[in-house]
Design an enzyme around this catalytic site. Structure first.
Site, short mmCIF file in Angstrom:
data_model
loop_
_atom_site.label_atom_id
_atom_site.label_comp_id
_atom_site.label_asym_id
_atom_site.label_seq_id
_atom_site.Cartn_x
_atom_site.Cartn_y
_atom_site.Cartn_z
CB VAL A 12 -0.95 0.03 1.22
CG1 VAL A 12 -2.01 -1.05 1.08
CG2 VAL A 12 -0.18 -0.14 2.51
CB SER A 13 0.60 4.32 -1.88
OG SER A 13 0.58 3.51 -3.03
CB THR A 14 -0.56 6.45 2.45
OG1 THR A 14 -1.84 5.81 2.59
CG2 THR A 14 -0.51 7.15 1.08
CD GLN A 17 -3.59 3.49 0.19
OE1 GLN A 17 -2.41 3.25 -0.07
NE2 GLN A 17 -4.50 3.65 -0.76
#
Length: 234
Positions: A12-14, A17
């Site tokens: 996931v990117s963040t 998330q």
């Protein structure tokens, strides 16, 4: 239906998330759907919270080391969960680990999958080159208009970059510790069987076919470093 040992990699990117699980469950479901019964074992799952453009991914490095050590395949829910980074794509091609992509079931693990990644790396490199050329032209146009370019802090800013060497060394050490932790369970099993000396552990790792970090057989010096990186209870 899949067969053999697998290690899954989810990204996931963040941080948000990662905490909420947004996207993770969908990726996990894609992996389960791909495996679809059969004589397989999902040995481990690695979850990374990173930007898609960053190449320094400790969880991916750990997952690759783990898969290489036990002869497992790496399974990715989606190809676009990997990266747009050329160097990282090439490192995956050179990893000697079979790679499986759930959204590309027609691409088998092995040479065909590596060929696909090689082509992706070439395209990404071309895109990066085109972006670089456009950036140079934009900077030249800005300079022609009288815009001042460069770092206003000059040499002081350059001196600050010297800290980068220490950070790079720290990252190398961190990766070495992570690789050691990947093998902790294997080392614990070996020691529980009564094998405790460095030379004996070396022989047992080679007997089991566990590859050294750089490939090939283990040597006592490398095993001694490995044992020193593990918790003393290992």
């Amino acid at each position: 239906m899949a067969q053999g040992k697998f290690i899954s990699y989810l990204r996931v990117s963040t941080d948000k998330q990662g905490r909420s699980g947004l996207g993770i469950e969908a990726q996990r479901e894609a992996v389960a759907s791909y495996l679809n019964g059969g004589r397989w074992t999902l040995v481990a799952e690695y979850v990374e919270t990173e930007s898609g453009r960053k190449s320094d991914r400790p969880k991916l490095a750990a997952a690759l080391s783990h898969a290489k050590a036990i002869g497992a395949k790496m399974v990715f829910a989606k190809l676009d969960r990997l990266t747009r980074n050329v160097d990282l794509l090439r490192s995956l091609v050179a990893s000697d680990v079979d790679l499986v992509f759930c959204d590309l079931p027609s691409v088998p693990p092995g040479p065909m999958g590596k060929f696909l990644l090689t082509q992706m790396a070439s395209v990404a490199e071309l895109e990066a080159g085109l972006i670089g050329e456009r950036t140079k032209k934009a900077l030249a146009a800005a300079k022609a208009r009288g815009v001042k370019l460069g770092n206003p802090n000059g040499a002081r800013a350059l001196r600050g970059k010297q800290t980068g060497n220490a950070e790079a060394v720290a990252r190398i050490r961190e990766k070495a510790v992570q690789r050691a932790m990947d093998l902790q369970g294997i080392i614990e099993n070996i020691k529980r069987s009564g094998i405790t000396s460095v030379r004996a552990v070396t022989e047992e790792l080679n007997r089991q076919g566990i590859n050294a970090p750089r490939g090939g057989e283990w040597h006592p010096t490398a095993v001694a470093r490995l044992l020193n990186r593990l918790p003393k209870a290992a």
